[in-house]
Enzyme design. Structure first.
Site, PDB file in Angstrom:
ATOM      1  N   THR A 186       1.820  -5.607   4.453  1.00 42.78           N
ATOM      2  CA  THR A 186       1.596  -4.927   3.176  1.00 42.78           C
ATOM      3  C   THR A 186       1.215  -3.466   3.362  1.00 42.78           C
ATOM      4  O   THR A 186       1.117  -2.732   2.400  1.00 42.78           O
ATOM      5  CB  THR A 186       0.430  -5.592   2.418  1.00 42.78           C
ATOM      6  OG1 THR A 186      -0.752  -5.493   3.235  1.00 42.78           O
ATOM      7  CG2 THR A 186       0.707  -7.044   2.115  1.00 42.78           C
ATOM      8  N   ARG A 223     -16.763  -4.353   4.527  1.00 42.64           N
ATOM      9  CA  ARG A 223     -16.676  -5.465   3.575  1.00 42.64           C
ATOM     10  C   ARG A 223     -17.928  -6.352   3.626  1.00 42.64           C
ATOM     11  O   ARG A 223     -18.262  -7.026   2.655  1.00 42.64           O
ATOM     12  CB  ARG A 223     -15.416  -6.268   3.923  1.00 42.64           C
ATOM     13  CG  ARG A 223     -15.066  -7.376   2.978  1.00 42.64           C
ATOM     14  CD  ARG A 223     -13.584  -7.647   3.075  1.00 42.64           C
ATOM     15  NE  ARG A 223     -13.231  -8.999   2.698  1.00 42.64           N
ATOM     16  CZ  ARG A 223     -11.980  -9.463   2.677  1.00 42.64           C
ATOM     17  NH1 ARG A 223     -10.972  -8.676   3.005  1.00 42.64           N
ATOM     18  NH2 ARG A 223     -11.724 -10.700   2.324  1.00 42.64           N
ATOM     19  N   SER A 270      -0.284  -8.571   8.644  1.00 41.35           N
ATOM     20  CA  SER A 270      -1.210  -9.420   7.883  1.00 41.35           C
ATOM     21  C   SER A 270      -0.919 -10.881   8.179  1.00 41.35           C
ATOM     22  O   SER A 270       0.145 -11.212   8.709  1.00 41.35           O
ATOM     23  CB  SER A 270      -1.022  -9.203   6.373  1.00 41.35           C
ATOM     24  OG  SER A 270      -1.144  -7.865   6.021  1.00 41.35           O
ATOM     25  N   GLY A 271      -1.841 -11.762   7.763  1.00 40.58           N
ATOM     26  CA  GLY A 271      -1.547 -13.191   7.862  1.00 40.58           C
ATOM     27  C   GLY A 271      -2.698 -14.031   8.362  1.00 40.58           C
ATOM     28  O   GLY A 271      -2.617 -14.506   9.495  1.00 40.58           O
ATOM     29  N   ASP A 313     -13.218  -8.820   6.788  1.00 42.07           N
ATOM     30  CA  ASP A 313     -12.359  -7.885   7.516  1.00 42.07           C
ATOM     31  C   ASP A 313     -13.025  -6.507   7.584  1.00 42.07           C
ATOM     32  O   ASP A 313     -13.507  -6.007   6.571  1.00 42.07           O
ATOM     33  CB  ASP A 313     -11.027  -7.702   6.772  1.00 42.07           C
ATOM     34  CG  ASP A 313     -10.257  -9.004   6.618  1.00 42.07           C
ATOM     35  OD1 ASP A 313     -10.354  -9.853   7.502  1.00 42.07           O
ATOM     36  OD2 ASP A 313      -9.567  -9.154   5.590  1.00 42.07           O
ATOM     37  N   TRP A 348      -4.275  -4.782   8.584  1.00 42.78           N
ATOM     38  CA  TRP A 348      -3.526  -4.679   7.332  1.00 42.78           C
ATOM     39  C   TRP A 348      -3.845  -3.468   6.468  1.00 42.78           C
ATOM     40  O   TRP A 348      -3.300  -3.349   5.373  1.00 42.78           O
ATOM     41  CB  TRP A 348      -3.674  -5.966   6.530  1.00 42.78           C
ATOM     42  CG  TRP A 348      -5.058  -6.381   6.150  1.00 42.78           C
ATOM     43  CD1 TRP A 348      -5.937  -7.113   6.894  1.00 42.78           C
ATOM     44  CD2 TRP A 348      -5.728  -6.127   4.900  1.00 42.78           C
ATOM     45  NE1 TRP A 348      -7.095  -7.322   6.192  1.00 42.78           N
ATOM     46  CE2 TRP A 348      -6.998  -6.735   4.971  1.00 42.78           C
ATOM     47  CE3 TRP A 348      -5.367  -5.447   3.739  1.00 42.78           C
ATOM     48  CZ2 TRP A 348      -7.917  -6.672   3.918  1.00 42.78           C
ATOM     49  CZ3 TRP A 348      -6.288  -5.389   2.692  1.00 42.78           C
ATOM     50  CH2 TRP A 348      -7.544  -6.004   2.793  1.00 42.78           C
ATOM     51  N   ASN A 388     -10.444 -10.622  10.075  1.00 45.44           N
ATOM     52  CA  ASN A 388     -11.243 -11.769  10.511  1.00 45.44           C
ATOM     53  C   ASN A 388     -10.605 -12.534  11.671  1.00 45.44           C
ATOM     54  O   ASN A 388      -9.397 -12.496  11.861  1.00 45.44           O
ATOM     55  CB  ASN A 388     -11.417 -12.734   9.339  1.00 45.44           C
ATOM     56  CG  ASN A 388     -10.080 -13.215   8.813  1.00 45.44           C
ATOM     57  OD1 ASN A 388      -9.465 -12.561   7.990  1.00 45.44           O
ATOM     58  ND2 ASN A 388      -9.595 -14.344   9.307  1.00 45.44           N
ATOM     59  N   ASP A 433     -14.916 -14.051   6.290  1.00 46.81           N
ATOM     60  CA  ASP A 433     -13.706 -13.297   5.926  1.00 46.81           C
ATOM     61  C   ASP A 433     -14.002 -11.825   5.659  1.00 46.81           C
ATOM     62  O   ASP A 433     -13.349 -11.210   4.823  1.00 46.81           O
ATOM     63  CB  ASP A 433     -13.013 -13.923   4.701  1.00 46.81           C
ATOM     64  CG  ASP A 433     -11.601 -13.378   4.506  1.00 46.81           C
ATOM     65  OD1 ASP A 433     -10.991 -12.950   5.499  1.00 46.81           O
ATOM     66  OD2 ASP A 433     -11.123 -13.363   3.360  1.00 46.81           O
ATOM     67  N   ARG A 489       0.796  -1.237   0.000  1.00 43.83           N
ATOM     68  CA  ARG A 489       0.000   0.000   0.000  1.00 43.83           C
ATOM     69  C   ARG A 489       0.818   1.272   0.000  1.00 43.83           C
ATOM     70  O   ARG A 489       0.273   2.335  -0.267  1.00 43.83           O
ATOM     71  CB  ARG A 489      -0.910   0.032   1.233  1.00 43.83           C
ATOM     72  CG  ARG A 489      -1.674  -1.228   1.463  1.00 43.83           C
ATOM     73  CD  ARG A 489      -2.917  -1.358   0.620  1.00 43.83           C
ATOM     74  NE  ARG A 489      -3.364  -2.730   0.680  1.00 43.83           N
ATOM     75  CZ  ARG A 489      -3.763  -3.456  -0.348  1.00 43.83           C
ATOM     76  NH1 ARG A 489      -3.829  -2.937  -1.545  1.00 43.83           N
ATOM     77  NH2 ARG A 489      -4.125  -4.704  -0.199  1.00 43.83           N
TER      78      ARG A 489
END
Lengths: 251, 517
Positions: free
Chosen positions: B161, B317, B176-177, B292, B229, B247, B290, B117
């Site tokens: 990211t 989302r 992230s992950g 987020d 993230w 999530n 999922d 980003r």
């Protein structure tokens, strides 16, 4: 297609395909390690190593940094007395097998973000085939375009169960047809090649590509998938499972 | 004495060349000094040289070819230099001419290269997160490395990211992950040394407030989730940082983590000096899709039902638009911004009520939207002139499978997209009603939005067209086919009295201006 991950799934969607991983057969070392693990370690760490009385090993930093047993080995051989883990007198080849199994289990978790291509039929087959048949010939009006003895004959043999389910819900890759009316009144028809807010393009009956600005012509698009899309917005989950069960009878 | 001298010197250095963090409070029009351009996340520029009457005459100023992965970052622009990224790569480019000043290449030890980003800037230093979950501080002058620290263990599935956010003398960094059941966190890094000042965990420890939203038995709370993230926003008056979290884990298999799973899929307000939680709001309690809640928490002060309020709005989302009181986290409004089928209503706290029959099942469940979301990381915008909130809205119908047997690890399932269509929507933040909706084509649009005081809204469609729309009506005022799927958000800056519009298309940076010198 066997290495797709989240990011690639988006691309595959745009291309009209689906993320589906194939499950590779496990190596002999993994299988030997599995047997050894389940007999010696499973009681505390769970048969799949996701933890029970003892910790989850799949997310263990030590397991994830291990190479062929170089970190796992000393723990197994020496035990962890302070945590009530006994020592196990395994040789290096057994340690290597245990490590292979644990690394495989971490890979299973890592790649759990997909539906396997060989996802078992019995998991999907929860519907009522006769109700699905009734929907096919009744409320769904599927028989307007399709026939179980014609285009759908043997459809269950043609696609894996997981792909058959996705495909009947909304088949990808089918070209839309378009008729463009020019300012002169002349009409050109063909398969839609591209259309956005500003331009429209088709391949005509002779195979030539032609394009026009949208504001100069009249455009009529015929989408062979329109009925599929209408139904996709209407289906209950029971409808989906019933229709799938019916289609699975068309071997 | 030495210490005093170095403080004086660094203050001079900040003023002379780099970016004084105080300048972030009210960015000058010749800069774009943070990921979102300013702390509010509005992505609204006061620049108006390019306006609705002349936008049709936009012409290319220059093109930069990165020869790289697609650019998803939003460049910073400071002192006439643009700084932008793709995973493992940072470029400094002359914002006037497109000439490369330097290019930094990082070699990561594995990790995830899904996207990047951008950078954060403090003084003369840039802060760059990496696919193997490190944070690298670079000298903005020449791209040389000052230091490199590990944020988290890449071997456990962490990566990073996001574009760090500089607040006062803190570099706020997320992680992230979500494929490996690891817990999320947000950290404040000391800008000179790389030392961790505080770490806020996305999940409480057993016994702490919020831990009652996880099972008492087992290790679900330790797996946690809630990745941080995307870059958050900041209110200097309240001195609160606003951040979205991702999530819980495992992603689609929730049976082992019954409860709301705080603070995953949440918007949290934190004190940037201490990392202490002031309040939270959870758009998706006990998420199993999922979804987020990391989309930009956009801050604006505006009337709400007759009273001027300090508001926070997120188009999330999960397909719902939320308006909160950003001082307290109290919900003012919850409204769907797309059709969806996963919630049966909204509870008294403004949270959608999930339908249990729309949880992923082993034989498949049709859910709208898909895990890709009704929107995602592409930037939304709030235009104070129109009073409208703009978002890329996607209708994606998907079938969700719960595939795990035994104790789920990782995702434990997946959805398969069946059909998608995208629009840009203008949302009335007081009612949640869609003022206008502009069709962008089949598929999932991944371009972000910029609005300007020139009464313009810039974005892109699904066919590779860059577009300018009228923010009041959604009517197209300008477009050009840019030849690629846009996965970035436009930004703008002014130099030498000239306004530039920057759009990244795949690995090209296209910069636009009005004709003439």
């Amino acid at each position: 297609m066997c290495t797709l991950r989240g990011g690639a799934a988006v691309v595959s969607f745009l291309l009209g395909t689906f993320p589906a991983l194939c499950q590779k057969p496990k190596s002999e070392a993994v299988e030997r390690g599995r047997k050894l693990f389940q007999s010696a370690c499973g009681f505390c760490h769970g048969n799949d190593a996701t933890g029970s009385r003892g910790p989850d090993l799949i997310r263990s930093a030590l397991v994830n940094h291990d190479k062929d047993g170089n970190l796992i080995g000393p723990v197994v051989k020496n035990g962890r007395v302070e945590k009530d883990m006994p020592a196990f007198a395994y040789n290096n080849s057994q340690i290597s097998d245990l490590a292979a199994f644990l690394h495989d289990q971490t890979q299973v978790a890592l790649h759990s973000a997909s539906v396997p291509r060989d996802y078992p039929l019995e998991k999907l087959l929860t519907g009522d085939a006769s109700a699905g048949k009734a929907y096919f010939f009744g409320a769904g009006h599927c028989d307007t375009c399709h026939s179980p003895t014609g285009d759908l004959a043997g459809i269950a043999k043609k696609y894996t169960p997981i792909n058959l389910e996705a495909r009947f819900l909304y088949p990808g890759g089918t070209r839309r047809m378009v008729t463009v009316t020019l300012p002169s009144g002349q009409q050109v028809s063909g398969t839609l090649a591209q259309m956005d807010e500003f331009n429209v393009a088709l391949r005509d009956g002779t195979g030539w590509y032609r394009s026009w600005p949208r504001d100069r012509v009249k455009v009529e698009v015929r989408d062979p998938m329109e009925k599929h899309l209408d139904l996709l917005h209407q289906y209950t989950d029971a409808n989906v499972h019933d229709i799938f069960a019916y289609l699975e009878t068309l071997k | 004495m030495k210490l005093i001298l170095s403080v004086v010197l660094s203050a001079i250095a900040l003023a002379a060349q780099g970016l004084d963090p105080a300048a972030l409070l009210k960015p000058a029009t010749d800069t774009w000094p943070t990921y979102n351009g300013d702390y509010s996340g509005q992505r609204h520029s006061p620049l108006k040289q390019i306006d609705s009457t002349n936008v049709k005459s936009l012409t290319l100023a220059w093109i930069f070819q990165a020869h790289s992965a697609a650019i998803k970052s939003t460049p910073l622009e400071v002192n006439g230099v643009l700084y932008f990224t793709v995973p493992d790569n940072v470029w400094a480019v002359d914002a006037r001419t497109g000439q490369q000043i330097w290019h930094y290449k990082y070699t990561s030890d594995g990790g995830d290269h899904i996207g990047h980003r951008g950078v954060g800037m403090y003084g003369n230093w840039l802060y760059f997160t990496t696919p193997d979950a490190h944070l690298v501080s670079l000298n903005a002058k020449d791209g040389t490395v000052r230091w490199n620290i590990e944020l988290a263990d890449v071997k456990l599935g962490y990566f990073s990211t996001m574009a760090p956010l500089v607040v006062h003398n803190h570099v706020i960094v997320g992680i992230s992950g979500d494929v490996t059941d690891v817990p999320g966190f947000l950290e404040s890094i000391e800008p000179e040394t790389g030392k961790v000042e505080w770490r806020w965990s996305s999940q409480p420890k057993k016994g702490e407030p919020g831990s009652e939203t996880w099972p008492k038995e087992g290790d679900a709370i330790e797996h946690g989730g809630g990745m941080t993230w995307m870059t958050g926003t900041y209110d200097p008056d309240l001195n609160l940082l606003y951040w979205g979290t991702g999530n819980p884990n495992p992603v689609l298999a929730g049976e082992g983590r019954l409860g709301d799973n705080l603070y995953t899929c949440s918007i949290v307000a934190l004190n940037p000096d201490t990392g202490k939680l002031a309040w939270y709001f959870q758009p998706s309690p006990h998420d199993v899709h999922d979804w987020d809640a990391v989309e930009t928490p956009v801050l604006f002060d505006a009337g709400f039902q007759g009273t001027k309020r300090k508001l926070l709005a997120q188009a999330s989302r999960n397909g719902y638009f939320f308006v909160l009181d950003r001082a307290t986290g109290k919900s003012f409004l919850t409204a769907p911004f797309i059709e969806s089928n996963w919630a049966s209503g909204v509870d008294s706290r403004g949270r959608p009520i999930a339908r249990l029959d729309k949880y992923p099942k082993s034989d498949g469940t049709l859910v709208e939207p898909a895990s890709d979301g009704a929107t995602n990381w592409m930037a939304p915008s709030f235009d104070p002139d129109s009073g409208l909130f703009y978002v890329i809205a996607r209708r994606v119908i998907s079938i969700f499978y719960h595939t795990a047997s035994g104790k789920a690890e990782g995702w434990g399932g997946r959805d398969r997209n069946l059909w998608a269509n995208s629009v840009i929507e203008a949302i009335d933040y007081q009612t949640g009603k869609i003022r206008w909706s502009h069709e962008l084509g089949d598929g999932e649009v991944t371009a972000g939005i910029l609005t300007t005081a020139g009464h313009l809204l810039f974005t892109a469609d699904n066919a590779g067209n860059l577009m300018a729309l009228d923010p009041e009506t959604g009517k197209t005022l300008w477009h050009v086919q840019a030849g690629g799927h846009v996965v970035s958000s436009p930004m703008t800056y002014e130099l030498d009295g000239k306004q530039y519009l920057l759009t990244a298309v795949q690995d090209l940076v296209l910069v636009w201006k009005l004709p003439g010198d």
